[in-house]
Design a protein around this motif. Structure first.
Motif, mmCIF file in Angstrom:
data_model
loop_
_atom_site.group_PDB
_atom_site.id
_atom_site.type_symbol
_atom_site.label_atom_id
_atom_site.label_comp_id
_atom_site.label_asym_id
_atom_site.label_seq_id
_atom_site.Cartn_x
_atom_site.Cartn_y
_atom_site.Cartn_z
ATOM 1 N N MET A 115 0.944 -1.417 0.030
ATOM 2 C CA MET A 115 0.004 0.032 -0.097
ATOM 3 C C MET A 115 0.715 1.312 0.145
ATOM 4 N N GLY A 116 0.605 2.189 -1.148
ATOM 5 C CA GLY A 116 1.390 3.296 -0.952
ATOM 6 C C GLY A 116 2.374 3.783 -1.881
ATOM 7 N N VAL A 117 2.299 2.993 -2.996
ATOM 8 C CA VAL A 117 3.239 3.454 -4.345
ATOM 9 C C VAL A 117 2.501 4.830 -4.826
ATOM 10 N N ALA A 118 3.118 5.816 -4.728
ATOM 11 C CA ALA A 118 2.897 7.053 -5.704
ATOM 12 C C ALA A 118 3.702 7.345 -6.876
ATOM 13 N N VAL A 121 -7.706 5.102 2.107
ATOM 14 C CA VAL A 121 -7.812 4.397 3.359
ATOM 15 C C VAL A 121 -8.755 5.380 4.069
ATOM 16 N N SER A 122 -9.255 6.598 3.887
ATOM 17 C CA SER A 122 -9.819 7.255 4.551
ATOM 18 C C SER A 122 -11.503 6.934 4.599
ATOM 19 N N LYS A 123 -11.579 5.963 3.520
ATOM 20 C CA LYS A 123 -13.106 5.355 3.392
ATOM 21 C C LYS A 123 -13.259 4.057 3.655
ATOM 22 N N SER A 170 2.567 1.625 3.686
ATOM 23 C CA SER A 170 3.499 2.772 3.537
ATOM 24 C C SER A 170 2.977 4.129 3.150
ATOM 25 N N LEU A 171 2.035 4.594 4.044
ATOM 26 C CA LEU A 171 1.340 5.679 3.585
ATOM 27 C C LEU A 171 1.024 6.785 4.657
ATOM 28 N N ALA A 172 0.851 8.162 4.400
ATOM 29 C CA ALA A 172 0.630 9.006 5.518
ATOM 30 C C ALA A 172 -0.108 10.208 4.595
ATOM 31 N N ASP A 191 -6.318 10.216 10.986
ATOM 32 C CA ASP A 191 -7.297 9.045 10.369
ATOM 33 C C ASP A 191 -6.247 8.388 9.317
ATOM 34 N N ILE A 192 -5.848 9.115 8.553
ATOM 35 C CA ILE A 192 -4.973 8.439 7.442
ATOM 36 C C ILE A 192 -3.671 7.877 7.765
ATOM 37 N N SER A 193 -2.967 8.613 8.720
ATOM 38 C CA SER A 193 -1.693 8.153 8.896
ATOM 39 C C SER A 193 -1.350 6.995 9.906
#
Ligand code: NAD
Length: 280
Positions: free
Chosen positions: A36-39, A90-92, A116-118, A142-144
């Motif tokens: 999770m978290g590749v940009a 991930v906020s939903k 791997s997200l924030a 919430d997100i991090s």
């Protein structure tokens, strides 16, 4: 991958040449991991995905939006064997549920997650922490932080015994780092979540750990005001006299995912060239 890990297989044992080494390329053979978290190519999650792929893992990627999914698909190109691509903000809760359903439908059980997200609003990452808004605080936490709990709590029934959940944190959770502000508070919450989740999921054979990375130039890091100035001459102050790279972080994450870390849970592994032990 060239590096090998020496397995000490017993105090007095004398192993034949070749038996004493496990190649990193086999560490995750036959395992399935959600990343999770590749940009983009600078994302720490991308370095981790490449290391896991080289170690033999089959991968699924979850991205925040369609735009990031397209970017990630381009990065993957032909480098990896048709990974699952999933969209999840991930906020939903409904997107987390849909992501987990898709993995369950396509993979059944699997072997772990890299979280791997924030996120925090740019305006919260400068000036006084005391001026953090209620909304900015809630969003960052919430997100991090909460997202790890939201995902882990739903996904663990799909994880095989021996699975590993790994998240990414920063030492701004323990010490005051200029402008890191609410993200430091979110990382403190994330690290506490690691310990509570490790205790909850341990009886299911699932390990939960965090890698605390030193500063690495990524899009998220640049959201912290004066991030580049933070790096000025920092390498000369660190015990290893260099800055850590995303590949360094990927190596430690691979270790935590692998059977080499079979008894490691609830811990924070620092990959910061020793920054956390010195006053900078
Ligand atoms: P990055 O910007 O490449 O990755 C951050 C990711 O978070 C992006 O893929 C973004 O899409 C995702 N994200 C943000 N909001 C989301 C949402 N609502 N739903 C789903 N995904 C969302 O930056 P990075 O530096 O690779 O960050 C990865 C992790 O590493 C973060 O937890 C970060 O705090 C941590 N970390 C980074 C550093 C550093 O210096 N770069 C140091 C220590 C820890």
């Amino acid at each position: 991958m060239i590096w090998t890990i020496i397995i000490i297989a017993g105090f007095n044992s004398t192993l034949a040449k070749g038996e004493s080494q496990m190649k990193a390329e086999y560490l995750l053979q036959g395992k399935k991991y959600l990343i999770m978290g590749v940009a983009n190519k600078h994302s720490i999650a991308w370095a981790i995905a490449k290391a896991f792929n080289q170690a033999g893992a089959q991968l699924a990627f979850s991205c925040q939006s369609e735009k990031f999914m397209e970017k990630t698909a381009k990065l993957i190109g032909t480098e990896m064997d048709s990974p699952l691509m999933l969209q999840c903000d991930v906020s939903k809760d409904e997107e987390i549920d849909a992501m987990i359903k898709s993995i369950g439908d396509q993979w059944g059980r699997f072997d772990g997650i890299v979280h791997s997200l924030a996120y925090a609003k740019r305006e919260e990452l400068s000036g006084m922490y005391a001026h953090t808004s209620r909304e900015g605080f809630q969003l960052a936490l919430d997100i991090s932080a909460y997202s790890l709990t939201a995902v882990a709590g739903r996904i663990y029934p799909l994880l095989n015994p021996g699975s590993s959940i790994i998240t990414l944190t920063f030492d701004g959770s323990q010490r005051v780092v200029k402008n890191y502000n609410v993200m430091g508070v979110a990382k403190a919450s994330l690290e506490a979540s690691v310990r509570y989740l490790a205790n909850d999921l341990g009886p299911h054979g699932i390990r939960v750990n965090a890698v605390s990375a030193g500063p690495i130039r990524t899009v998220s890091a640049k959201g912290v005001k004066d991030f580049n100035r933070l790096l000025d001459n920092l390498d000369q102050k660190l015990p290893l006299r260099r800055l850590p790279s995303a590949e360094d972080v990927a190596g430690a994450t691979l270790f935590l995912a692998s059977p080499l870390a079979a008894a490691v849970t609830g811990t924070i592994v620092y990959v910061d060239c020793g920054q956390h032990i010195i006053a900078t």
